[in-house]
Write a protein that holds these residues in place. Structure first.
Motif, PDB file in Angstrom:
ATOM      1  N   LEU A 201       0.818  -0.781   0.044  1.00  0.00           N
ATOM      2  CA  LEU A 201       0.017   0.143  -0.010  1.00  0.00           C
ATOM      3  C   LEU A 201       0.927   0.988  -0.058  1.00  0.00           C
ATOM      4  CD1 LEU A 201      -2.936   1.064   0.373  1.00  0.00           C
ATOM      5  CD2 LEU A 201      -3.006   0.899   2.414  1.00  0.00           C
ATOM      6  N   LEU A 202       1.800   1.308   0.311  1.00  0.00           N
ATOM      7  CA  LEU A 202       2.646   2.487   0.701  1.00  0.00           C
ATOM      8  C   LEU A 202       3.832   2.380  -0.363  1.00  0.00           C
ATOM      9  CD1 LEU A 202       4.022   1.714   4.402  1.00  0.00           C
ATOM     10  CD2 LEU A 202       2.695   3.747   3.612  1.00  0.00           C
TER      11      LEU A 202
ATOM     12  N   CYS B 217       1.916   1.585  -3.180  1.00  0.00           N
ATOM     13  CA  CYS B 217       1.832   2.470  -4.131  1.00  0.00           C
ATOM     14  C   CYS B 217       1.283   3.933  -3.598  1.00  0.00           C
ATOM     15  CB  CYS B 217      -0.218   1.820  -4.515  1.00  0.00           C
ATOM     16  SG  CYS B 217      -0.426  -0.240  -4.984  1.00  0.00           S
ATOM     17  N   LEU B 218       1.494   4.247  -3.037  1.00  0.00           N
ATOM     18  CA  LEU B 218       1.651   5.989  -2.374  1.00  0.00           C
ATOM     19  C   LEU B 218       2.251   6.458  -3.082  1.00  0.00           C
ATOM     20  CD1 LEU B 218      -0.241   8.209  -1.434  1.00  0.00           C
ATOM     21  CD2 LEU B 218       0.771   7.684   0.908  1.00  0.00           C
ATOM     22  N   GLU B 219       3.981   5.954  -3.062  1.00  0.00           N
ATOM     23  CA  GLU B 219       4.731   6.173  -3.617  1.00  0.00           C
ATOM     24  C   GLU B 219       4.501   6.298  -4.610  1.00  0.00           C
ATOM     25  OE1 GLU B 219       7.526   4.230  -2.881  1.00  0.00           O
ATOM     26  OE2 GLU B 219       8.938   5.372  -0.466  1.00  0.00           O
TER      27      GLU B 219
ATOM     28  N   THR C 190       2.011   6.854  -7.009  1.00  0.00           N
ATOM     29  CA  THR C 190       1.231   7.773  -6.615  1.00  0.00           C
ATOM     30  C   THR C 190       1.860   9.302  -7.556  1.00  0.00           C
ATOM     31  OG1 THR C 190      -0.590   6.508  -5.984  1.00  0.00           O
ATOM     32  CG2 THR C 190      -1.655   8.481  -6.309  1.00  0.00           C
ATOM     33  N   THR C 191       3.169   9.058  -6.073  1.00  0.00           N
ATOM     34  CA  THR C 191       2.848  10.615  -5.725  1.00  0.00           C
ATOM     35  C   THR C 191       3.942  11.166  -6.780  1.00  0.00           C
ATOM     36  OG1 THR C 191       3.695  10.626  -4.333  1.00  0.00           O
ATOM     37  CG2 THR C 191       2.212  11.480  -3.807  1.00  0.00           C
ATOM     38  N   ASN C 192       4.930   9.418  -7.003  1.00  0.00           N
ATOM     39  CA  ASN C 192       5.851   9.949  -7.651  1.00  0.00           C
ATOM     40  C   ASN C 192       7.331  10.256  -6.587  1.00  0.00           C
ATOM     41  OD1 ASN C 192       7.840   9.188 -10.094  1.00  0.00           O
ATOM     42  ND2 ASN C 192       7.787  10.962 -11.196  1.00  0.00           N
ATOM     43  N   HIS C 193       7.095  10.250  -5.330  1.00  0.00           N
ATOM     44  CA  HIS C 193       8.202  10.817  -4.343  1.00  0.00           C
ATOM     45  C   HIS C 193       8.235   9.375  -3.908  1.00  0.00           C
ATOM     46  CE1 HIS C 193       6.981  14.333  -5.698  1.00  0.00           C
ATOM     47  NE2 HIS C 193       7.994  15.072  -4.915  1.00  0.00           N
TER      48      HIS C 193
END
Lengths: 632, 215
Positions: free
Chosen positions: A477-478, A480-482, A484-487
């Protein structure tokens, strides 16, 4: 409808036959009972303890979990029973409720656990039977008080101030809680000292000193050294005034502050001085002036800010106001009655002290409190009899309310002790929570270090396997968040390093030696773009701090990977462990901006040569161990 | 004798620190909600009975009262993102889950949304996403709404990211998004534009299949 009534319904309906002859109209058709009359036994399995009950029993209360269709969610097809993963002991009471219609509260259970069970099964606590209601309410109230205290302690003044607080807020905080800053502590002790000085000065003033030359009478020291005492008094009052004005300025609500007890005490302590200054020094008003000086003794009450015990005492007296009132009232009545009786008993005696009823009050008080000065004694037999009755009843009247006051004081005192212990525990708890939170963040970063996302060969998979499936999914999940934000997530250390490198205008250095004290620079972006896939916690190594920093971050990496391999140590074979570490370490080397073709050997040797910068002995252990391996 | 008269004056003690609001609490604590029957839920969603049972047990364990309010939801969601602040995004999520907009998520809402997200068609999933982005439910996503959502997502990253977050990163992200989605360049994205643009993007379509086996 209560449970029992349902059973009597058929009887009542059958008895309706008695109305038939009298009925004016024909009877209506009875309702057709569609559902089957068969009552079945249900099996309820609560954590292994099997309960059996009739379906009808449960249906009595259709707005609870067991009585409604909600229990179908817990039906286990394989074993044909309802399975609940809850406390079996408590379930006994729940089931009894269905059977008897009355809910009983088990005294040995925790009130909160009981409440939770009730909430789960959808039962309203209101229906607790009278027999258990008192106990339930008392325990609940006690628990709520305790919880409220805990939340108060949590939000208490010990928490650090938000960074954007004004000077006023900071000042108020310093006053209310002297432990927060050294300045506040100093001020606290200084005021305490001056209160003590002021009180002692007041006391010593009245002590007789040796008389002045040429005078026989002993003078009180206050008059002999009147100037010295006046200066001391002035100094103390100045400090107190200053303190009071500062508190007034810092108080969040000035009206509330001015009405508070401590503020009143402060004012009363310093007022006499100013009134004395203002008033003219003539004889008429000096009597009043002397009276005012008495108020200076109130300064001793200022100590209650410094003493917890005094505050507790004051609070106890306040909360026992009704008991004290009762005590006073009954004492007054007893005094009046006995004084009257004694007066009339002693009236006949010549030269008696009991000249009037009010005069007898003194005798009655002294006798009832068992003081017995002996300045007034009855002479007649009747007087002596009534006098003894008076002293006996005095003991009783005073002894009765005192235990109540004592128990109140004890309760409040213990509550205070608990509050202090809570605050200490809270700090530990917060520290633990912060550590746990850090643990989760670090876990994810570790996960990335091991290249958990890419390079999934079998060895790696084994290395990472000791991670629970929950962790896997959470990390996904984490990740995926990375994406998404490309950070990407980093830890605080790396972030601050990065900020430093960026602000100092780094350059990519092609030097191959780590040990060069000039330090190497790792450029953030150009290389990083290539190294993204093998991102490590020590990715960006700061320039300015030189190789020290590099090694530090290397160590950080090492600890974490060392940690990881630790747990795999038990289950894994030596070479597997070697495998993990080797890969990790190689990856680490790559991140240092030597050209990729550089073998690890070159960059390796310097590291053991810089032992002094190791963070802690544990890290050093790991570092050496892994260093050795990769040099093979 | 003094006692006899004294008992008259003995008032009831008020030794509690706090006012007696126990009664209020007892009444308030009983807001209970029960879901519809298992069969109905099975018919309405794409889950099997067993899956619904598992879901319900977990749900009930967290919220015995049968409904989640926004505060609890925010707390739960924030635990998964310890790095940053997940409360804003949790707020938007909560609003999209709470179909009846009454401030609490019941089991039916929970399961319906999960059914769409895990077992629904791609169109349904995209529609759900559109509704998530469309904060004011007016059928259009404008730049402001999108910026809010994107900012909330970036908030979850926390402070320590690589590369460091700049203040206009969200804005750039939103601009890129609108560049792709807003076909007729009217400044808002409608549902059809959204679905069309997503279907054209292979990455998005492929990722939509990722979460099928979450349960």
């Amino acid at each position: 409808m209560a449970a029992g009534v349902a059973t009597w319904l058929p009887f009542a309906r059958a008895a309706a036959v008695g109305w038939l002859p009298l009925a004016k109209k024909t009877m209506p058709k009875p309702p057709v009972d569609k559902k089957s009359r068969n009552d079945e036994i249900l099996f309820v399995n609560v954590s292994g303890l099997r309960f059996q009950t009739w379906k009808n029993t449960l249906d009595r209360y259709p707005d609870t979990l067991l009585g409604s269709s909600e229990k179908e969610f817990f039906f286990n097809e394989d074993t044909q029973e309802y399975f609940f993963d809850r406390d079996p002991e408590m379930f006994r009471h729940i089931l009894n409720f269905y059977r008897t219609g009355k809910l009983h509260y088990p005294r040995q259970e925790c009130i909160q656990a009981f409440d939770e069970e009730l909430a789960f099964y959808g039962i309203v606590p209101d229906i607790i039977g009278d027999c258990c209601m008192e106990e339930y309410r008392d325990r609940k109230k006690e628990n709520q008080e305790r919880l409220a205290e805990d939340t108060e302690a949590e939000m208490a003044t010990d928490t650090p101030l938000p960074p954007d607080s004004t000077h006023r807020e900071r000042l108020w905080r310093a006053f209310e809680n002297p432990h927060t800053s050294t300045m506040a502590l100093v001020f606290y002790y200084v005021t305490g000292f001056f209160i003590a000085v002021s009180v002692i000065a007041n006391v010593v003033e009245t002590v007789p000193c040796r008389p002045l030359k040429g005078s026989k009478k002993d003078l009180p020291c206050g008059e002999k050294y009147s100037l010295a005492f006046f200066c001391m008094d002035t100094a103390c009052v100045l400090i107190f005034t200053f303190e009071y004005l500062m508190r007034l300025f810092a108080a969040p609500s000035r009206c509330k502050f001015m009405r508070s007890v401590m503020s009143v005490i402060d004012v009363v302590a310093i007022m006499p001085y100013y009134i004395g200054l203002v008033m003219p020094e003539n004889e008429d008003v000096s009597g009043a002036f002397v009276t005012l000086r008495v108020f200076r003794v109130f300064r001793i009450f200022k100590f209650s800010r410094h003493s917890q015990g005094l505050r507790i005492l004051g609070y106890t007296l306040k909360s026992c106001a009704s008991e004290l009132g009762f005590l006073l009232f009954s004492l007054t009545m007893a005094i009046i009655i006995f004084a009257t009786v004694m007066f009339y008993a002693e009236k006949g005696t010549k030269g008696t002290n009991f000249t009037s009823i009010p005069a007898s009050f003194w005798y009655t008080i002294v006798t009832m409190t068992t003081l017995g000065y002996g300045d007034m004694v009855p002479n007649t037999i009747a007087g002596k009899i009534f006098g003894s009755i008076c002293s006996l009843s005095g003991v009783l009247v005073i002894a009765l309310p005192v235990p109540v006051i004592v128990s109140n004081f004890s309760r409040i005192y213990h509550q205070n002790q608990r509050a202090d212990k809570m605050r200490a525990q809270q700090k530990v708890r917060l520290a633990r929570i912060r550590l746990a939170k850090k643990g989760t963040t670090n876990a994810f970063l570790q996960y990335k270090e091991e290249g958990g996302f890419h390079d999934r060969d079998s060895d790696n998979a084994l290395c990472l396997k000791n991670r629970s499936s929950f962790e896997h999914q959470h990390h996904h999940l984490l990740h995926c968040l990375e994406k998404t934000t490309n950070h990407e997530f980093t830890d605080e250390l790396t972030f601050s390093e990065m900020c430093m490198t960026e602000s100092m205008g780094y350059r990519t250095s092609r030097s191959t030696s780590i040990s060069s004290q000039q330090g190497m620079s790792t450029s953030c972006c150009p290389r990083r773009a290539k190294r993204r896939a093998i991102r490590l916690a020590n990715s960006t190594v700061s320039v300015s701090r030189g190789s020290v920093q590099e090694l530090d971050t290397l160590q950080v990496h090492k600890t974490s990977s060392g940690h990881q391999s630790r747990s795999s140590l038990n289950a894994r074979t030596e070479d597997l462990k070697l495998n993990c570490d080797d890969r990790d370490f190689t990856a680490a080397i790559i991140s240092i901006p030597t050209p990729p073709a550089n073998t690890p050997d070159e960059s390796l040797p310097p590291s053991p040569a810089i032992p002094g910068i190791l963070r802690n002995s544990r890290t050093s252990f790991y570092t050496h161990e892994t260093v050795k391996i990769s040099s093979l | 004798m003094g006692l006899v008269m004294g008992t008259f004056s003995m008032q009831s003690k008020q030794v509690n620190y706090h006012t007696d609001n126990l009664d209020d609490d007892l009444e308030l604590s009983v807001v209970c909600h029960r879901p519809e029957g298992l069969e109905q839920l099975e018919a309405q969603t794409n889950f099997s009975k067993k899956e619904l049972q598992v879901l319900y047990r977990g749900f009930k364990n967290e919220c015995p009262s049968g409904a989640v309010n926004e505060e609890t939801f925010k707390q739960i969601y924030s635990q998964f993102f310890p790095h940053g602040d997940a409360s804003t995004y949790a707020h938007y999520l909560f609003n999209s889950f709470d179909s009846s907009q009454n401030g609490s998520i019941k089991f039916e809402d929970f399961v319906t949304a999960l059914s769409i997200l895990l077992r629904g068609t791609t169109t349904e999933k995209l529609e759900w996403t559109f509704n998530l982005y469309d904060i004011n439910r007016d059928g259009y996503i404008n730049k402001e709404e999108m910026t809010n959502i994107v900012k909330a997502i970036y908030d979850m990253m926390g402070r320590f990211t690589y590369p460091a977050l700049k203040t206009d990163t969200p804005k750039q992200h939103v601009d890129a998004f609108f560049q792709k989605m807003d076909k007729n360049r009217d400044g808002v994205v409608t549902l059809d534009e959204f679905i069309l643009s997503c279907q054209e993007d292979e990455n998005i379509m492929r990722s939509l299949q990722l979460f099928e086996n979450v349960i």
